[in-house]
Motif scaffolding. Structure first.
Motif, PDB file in Angstrom:
ATOM      1  N   GLU A 108       0.837  -1.207   0.000  1.00  0.00           N
ATOM      2  CA  GLU A 108       0.000   0.000   0.000  1.00  0.00           C
ATOM      3  C   GLU A 108       0.872   1.257   0.000  1.00  0.00           C
ATOM      4  O   GLU A 108       0.577   2.219  -0.703  1.00  0.00           O
ATOM      5  CB  GLU A 108      -0.927   0.002   1.221  1.00  0.00           C
ATOM      6  N   ALA A 109       1.927   1.253   0.794  1.00  0.00           N
ATOM      7  CA  ALA A 109       2.814   2.416   0.861  1.00  0.00           C
ATOM      8  C   ALA A 109       3.533   2.626  -0.475  1.00  0.00           C
ATOM      9  O   ALA A 109       3.673   3.767  -0.943  1.00  0.00           O
ATOM     10  CB  ALA A 109       3.827   2.230   1.977  1.00  0.00           C
ATOM     11  N   GLU A 110       3.970   1.543  -1.078  1.00  0.00           N
ATOM     12  CA  GLU A 110       4.649   1.640  -2.372  1.00  0.00           C
ATOM     13  C   GLU A 110       3.730   2.243  -3.427  1.00  0.00           C
ATOM     14  O   GLU A 110       4.136   3.112  -4.210  1.00  0.00           O
ATOM     15  CB  GLU A 110       5.123   0.255  -2.809  1.00  0.00           C
ATOM     16  N   THR A 111       2.475   1.816  -3.431  1.00  0.00           N
ATOM     17  CA  THR A 111       1.490   2.352  -4.385  1.00  0.00           C
ATOM     18  C   THR A 111       1.260   3.842  -4.143  1.00  0.00           C
ATOM     19  O   THR A 111       1.236   4.643  -5.093  1.00  0.00           O
ATOM     20  CB  THR A 111       0.160   1.589  -4.256  1.00  0.00           C
ATOM     21  N   ALA A 112       1.119   4.237  -2.893  1.00  0.00           N
ATOM     22  CA  ALA A 112       0.884   5.644  -2.562  1.00  0.00           C
ATOM     23  C   ALA A 112       2.082   6.507  -2.960  1.00  0.00           C
ATOM     24  O   ALA A 112       1.912   7.607  -3.502  1.00  0.00           O
ATOM     25  CB  ALA A 112       0.595   5.792  -1.074  1.00  0.00           C
ATOM     26  N   ILE A 113       3.287   6.013  -2.721  1.00  0.00           N
ATOM     27  CA  ILE A 113       4.493   6.788  -3.063  1.00  0.00           C
ATOM     28  C   ILE A 113       4.613   6.968  -4.566  1.00  0.00           C
ATOM     29  O   ILE A 113       4.925   8.066  -5.053  1.00  0.00           O
ATOM     30  CB  ILE A 113       5.748   6.108  -2.477  1.00  0.00           C
TER      31      ILE A 113
ATOM     32  N   ILE B 198       2.243   9.633  -5.787  1.00  0.00           N
ATOM     33  CA  ILE B 198       2.656  10.993  -5.431  1.00  0.00           C
ATOM     34  C   ILE B 198       3.862  11.434  -6.252  1.00  0.00           C
ATOM     35  O   ILE B 198       3.896  12.542  -6.783  1.00  0.00           O
ATOM     36  CB  ILE B 198       2.974  11.077  -3.921  1.00  0.00           C
ATOM     37  N   ASP B 199       4.866  10.559  -6.354  1.00  0.00           N
ATOM     38  CA  ASP B 199       6.099  10.903  -7.064  1.00  0.00           C
ATOM     39  C   ASP B 199       6.521   9.717  -7.934  1.00  0.00           C
ATOM     40  O   ASP B 199       7.206   8.807  -7.468  1.00  0.00           O
ATOM     41  CB  ASP B 199       7.203  11.250  -6.048  1.00  0.00           C
TER      42      ASP B 199
END
Length: 128
Positions: free
Chosen positions: A41-46, A49-50
């Protein structure tokens, strides 16, 4: 039924509800991998964003599939649980042993506590 048994039953019921409710309510049905970990989930969000972001480190070992990754995580959790259970069991055993020793020392006629062999009161200081 004792109070501890009721509490343990309620806790077991709560854990079962936490495991079954997400499946029964269909939480995560809209996702490609409904029960992916927080890392994914964090990888997808990052990347949203960038998109040009490059990680600082790379993993030491990349499992061949998500199933192997899940199995390794479960193994890690089981080992950690075993270590904690051993530690708490060892502490409880030591505490029980110390309590038995205190009980023996308090009721043993030769220990100086309670009635001794020369005292007039028969059986004083002894538990039956």
């Amino acid at each position: 039924m004792s109070r501890n048994a009721k509490i343990n039953g309620l806790l077991l019921l709560l854990v079962a509800a936490l495991a079954v409710l997400p499946l029964a309510l269909g939480l995560g049905d809209h996702k490609e991998e409904p029960f992916a970990g927080a890392d994914a989930e964090a990888e997808t969000a990052i990347t949203e964003i960038d998109p040009d972001y490059e990680p600082w480190f790379s993993p030491l070992y990349e499992p061949p599939s998500g199933e192997v990754e899940s199995a390794l995580f479960a193994l890690q959790a089981a080992i950690g649980t075993g270590v904690l259970a051993y530690y708490f069991g060892l502490r409880r055993g030591r505490r029980q042993g110390e309590a038995r020793e205190r009980e023996r020392a308090g009721t043993d006629p030769g220990s100086g506590a309670g009635a001794g062999p020369d005292d007039d009161v028969a059986g004083a200081g002894r538990t039956v």
